[in-house]
Design a protein around this motif. Structure first.
Motif, PDB file in Angstrom:
ATOM      1  N   PRO A 169     -12.106  21.884 -12.972  1.00  0.00           N
ATOM      2  CA  PRO A 169     -11.439  22.144 -14.450  1.00  0.00           C
ATOM      3  C   PRO A 169     -11.222  20.985 -15.290  1.00  0.00           C
ATOM      4  O   PRO A 169     -10.660  19.831 -15.013  1.00  0.00           O
ATOM      5  CB  PRO A 169      -9.978  22.745 -13.699  1.00  0.00           C
ATOM      6  N   TYR A 170     -11.811  21.261 -16.504  1.00  0.00           N
ATOM      7  CA  TYR A 170     -11.803  20.053 -17.347  1.00  0.00           C
ATOM      8  C   TYR A 170     -12.354  18.787 -16.959  1.00  0.00           C
ATOM      9  O   TYR A 170     -12.011  17.482 -17.219  1.00  0.00           O
ATOM     10  CB  TYR A 170     -10.419  19.823 -17.974  1.00  0.00           C
ATOM     11  N   GLY A 171     -13.328  18.867 -15.929  1.00  0.00           N
ATOM     12  CA  GLY A 171     -14.021  17.875 -15.283  1.00  0.00           C
ATOM     13  C   GLY A 171     -13.196  17.188 -14.135  1.00  0.00           C
ATOM     14  O   GLY A 171     -13.636  16.468 -13.383  1.00  0.00           O
ATOM     15  N   TYR A 172     -11.841  17.463 -14.069  1.00  0.00           N
ATOM     16  CA  TYR A 172     -11.117  17.024 -12.826  1.00  0.00           C
ATOM     17  C   TYR A 172     -11.272  17.214 -11.482  1.00  0.00           C
ATOM     18  O   TYR A 172     -11.938  18.531 -11.161  1.00  0.00           O
ATOM     19  CB  TYR A 172      -9.611  17.571 -13.024  1.00  0.00           C
ATOM     20  N   MET A 173     -11.288  16.704 -10.456  1.00  0.00           N
ATOM     21  CA  MET A 173     -11.307  16.817  -9.283  1.00  0.00           C
ATOM     22  C   MET A 173      -9.916  18.083  -8.910  1.00  0.00           C
ATOM     23  O   MET A 173      -9.245  17.943  -9.440  1.00  0.00           O
ATOM     24  CB  MET A 173     -10.773  15.652  -8.141  1.00  0.00           C
ATOM     25  N   SER A 174     -10.376  18.829  -7.873  1.00  0.00           N
ATOM     26  CA  SER A 174      -9.387  20.001  -7.650  1.00  0.00           C
ATOM     27  C   SER A 174      -9.610  20.366  -6.231  1.00  0.00           C
ATOM     28  O   SER A 174     -10.508  20.893  -5.758  1.00  0.00           O
ATOM     29  CB  SER A 174      -9.812  21.142  -8.544  1.00  0.00           C
TER      30      SER A 174
ATOM     31  N   LYS B 219     -20.379  19.179   3.682  1.00  0.00           N
ATOM     32  CA  LYS B 219     -21.019  17.734   4.391  1.00  0.00           C
ATOM     33  C   LYS B 219     -19.761  16.633   4.055  1.00  0.00           C
ATOM     34  O   LYS B 219     -19.333  15.833   4.973  1.00  0.00           O
ATOM     35  CB  LYS B 219     -22.231  17.262   3.740  1.00  0.00           C
ATOM     36  N   ASP B 220     -19.189  16.794   2.710  1.00  0.00           N
ATOM     37  CA  ASP B 220     -18.193  15.693   2.472  1.00  0.00           C
ATOM     38  C   ASP B 220     -17.165  16.725   1.547  1.00  0.00           C
ATOM     39  O   ASP B 220     -17.292  17.682   1.330  1.00  0.00           O
ATOM     40  CB  ASP B 220     -18.611  14.513   2.011  1.00  0.00           C
ATOM     41  N   TYR B 221     -16.026  15.773   1.228  1.00  0.00           N
ATOM     42  CA  TYR B 221     -15.172  16.375   0.283  1.00  0.00           C
ATOM     43  C   TYR B 221     -15.152  15.784  -1.089  1.00  0.00           C
ATOM     44  O   TYR B 221     -14.083  15.668  -1.792  1.00  0.00           O
ATOM     45  CB  TYR B 221     -13.609  15.888   1.044  1.00  0.00           C
ATOM     46  N   HIS B 222     -16.338  15.451  -1.495  1.00  0.00           N
ATOM     47  CA  HIS B 222     -16.462  14.687  -2.862  1.00  0.00           C
ATOM     48  C   HIS B 222     -16.911  15.681  -4.033  1.00  0.00           C
ATOM     49  O   HIS B 222     -16.473  15.350  -5.057  1.00  0.00           O
ATOM     50  CB  HIS B 222     -17.938  14.007  -2.716  1.00  0.00           C
ATOM     51  N   ASP B 223     -17.111  16.917  -3.941  1.00  0.00           N
ATOM     52  CA  ASP B 223     -17.231  17.991  -4.804  1.00  0.00           C
ATOM     53  C   ASP B 223     -15.834  18.073  -5.539  1.00  0.00           C
ATOM     54  O   ASP B 223     -15.805  18.294  -6.620  1.00  0.00           O
ATOM     55  CB  ASP B 223     -17.854  19.270  -4.355  1.00  0.00           C
ATOM     56  N   ALA B 224     -14.937  18.417  -4.655  1.00  0.00           N
ATOM     57  CA  ALA B 224     -13.290  18.603  -5.170  1.00  0.00           C
ATOM     58  C   ALA B 224     -13.544  19.652  -6.299  1.00  0.00           C
ATOM     59  O   ALA B 224     -13.013  19.478  -7.585  1.00  0.00           O
ATOM     60  CB  ALA B 224     -12.656  17.268  -5.458  1.00  0.00           C
ATOM     61  N   ALA B 225     -13.620  20.486  -5.807  1.00  0.00           N
ATOM     62  CA  ALA B 225     -14.001  21.713  -7.116  1.00  0.00           C
ATOM     63  C   ALA B 225     -13.434  23.042  -6.897  1.00  0.00           C
ATOM     64  O   ALA B 225     -12.628  23.183  -5.686  1.00  0.00           O
ATOM     65  CB  ALA B 225     -15.516  22.152  -7.340  1.00  0.00           C
ATOM     66  N   VAL B 226     -13.215  24.029  -7.595  1.00  0.00           N
ATOM     67  CA  VAL B 226     -12.709  25.353  -7.226  1.00  0.00           C
ATOM     68  C   VAL B 226     -13.513  26.551  -7.624  1.00  0.00           C
ATOM     69  O   VAL B 226     -14.585  26.564  -8.702  1.00  0.00           O
ATOM     70  CB  VAL B 226     -11.374  25.547  -8.205  1.00  0.00           C
ATOM     71  N   GLY B 227     -13.778  27.189  -6.430  1.00  0.00           N
ATOM     72  CA  GLY B 227     -14.761  28.528  -6.514  1.00  0.00           C
ATOM     73  C   GLY B 227     -14.079  29.693  -6.814  1.00  0.00           C
ATOM     74  O   GLY B 227     -12.686  29.990  -6.840  1.00  0.00           O
TER      75      GLY B 227
END
Ligand code: GAL
Length: 306
Positions: free
Chosen positions: A141-146, A114-122
């Motif tokens: 990773p360590y809580g950072y956006m990715s 829906k948006d690009y707010h998760d900014a995570a790695v799968g």
């Protein structure tokens, strides 16, 4: 077919468009395996294989909305569809073979669709290069956006995950655990405030080069690169490579073939249906007088490299 037209959408052996954007190629068991984004239907990542980097055989949709899932760490969020039963985004998939666990490990940029707010790695794994991957969920990773990301593997098996953090302002380099299933250490927060995307790394004549783009969505921009003596050593400042649009492309990955480095990029079509008109480019890279240079070519005869 061995001359590939740069910027065109290349076809597989059956004459169907190759759906493998933002991806990577690894060599395993006598074949090159090309993994990349496939945004059709319920697919996420597709796999093709080739012996000559020109004739590609479609092998499998290795990750789909129906993929088997298996929790890997505590409190992992596993989401192959969002709350509205729509597809999530799994972008820029990268795969490495782990010699220790004998598994193929995939890392990709995750967003909720829906948006690009998760900014995570799968992360996903498989026992074979082209089998059905098992999806292990996404994390920060360590809580950072990715966001835009890549993987790089040393000859000794040490591997690194590089991804855009802090709303893309900084580029992080993480050393991975030996099984490639987690980050072990944040080794660099590079070029803070430079907004680098689409990172790709290659080792050439004992030096490490990282190419990246600026942040302009689907529109190409001036590529830049940096150099270091080791992944964890000091990285240089950014220097320009290619022209103001990186010859109409954004980096996907860099492949080394017989000691030569080939830059693979996407020439994005754009959003929605336009995405499916995206093409591919390959531009040779070489170190010339202490600088990394990218050679523009309209066609590339890949047989000259394999
Ligand atoms: C680009 C990025 C792509 C995709 C796109 C979406 O900057 O490199 O992978 O995320 O934005 O607009």
């Amino acid at each position: 077919m061995s001359a590939l037209i740069n910027g065109a959408l290349w076809m597989d052996r059956e004459g169907n468009p190759i759906h493998a954007h933002g991806g990577c190629i690894i060599f395993y068991g006598g074949y090159y395996y090309w993994y990349g984004e496939d945004r059709r239907e319920n697919y996420y990542v597709s796999c093709y294989r080739s012996k000559n980097l020109a004739d590609w055989e479609f092998r499998n949709h290795i990750l789909t909305t129906e993929s088997r899932t298996e929790a890997y760490r505590v409190r992992t969020k596993i989401q192959l569809q969002n709350e509205d039963s729509k597809k999530v985004n799994l972008e820029r998939p990268k795969v490495l073979y782990n010699e220790m666990t004998k598994k193929f490990v995939l890392w990709a940029h995750f967003e909720n669709g829906k948006d690009y707010h998760d900014a995570a790695v799968g992360i996903a794994t498989c026992d074979t290069p082209e089998g059905d991957f098992i999806y292990h969920g996404h994390f920060n990773p360590y809580g950072y956006m990715s966001r835009d990301c890549t993987l790089f593997k040393e000859d000794n098996g040490k591997a690194y995950f590089i991804s855009a953090a802090r709303d893309n302002a900084d580029l992080h380099v993480y050393r991975l655990t030996d099984d490639y299933m987690n980050v072990e250490c944040l080794v660099h927060r590079l070029w803070q405030g430079e907004y680098r995307e689409a990172p790709a790394v290659v080792k050439l004549q004992e030096k490490y080069y990282m190419i990246s783009s600026f942040c302009t969505g689907w529109a190409p921009n001036q590529g830049k690169y940096a150099v270091a003596d080791s992944m964890e050593g000091n990285w240089s400042s950014l220097k320009e490579i290619g022209d103001e649009t990186t010859f109409g492309s954004q980096a996907a990955f860099i492949l080394k073939v017989n000691g030569q480095a080939l830059y693979y990029g996407d020439r994005w079509g754009g959003n929605g249906e336009k995405y499916f008109t995206s093409g591919y480019v390959i531009y040779p890279l070489a170190e010339v007088d202490g600088k990394l240079e990218m050679s523009y070519c309209e066609n590339i005869d890949i047989s000259a490299y394999t």
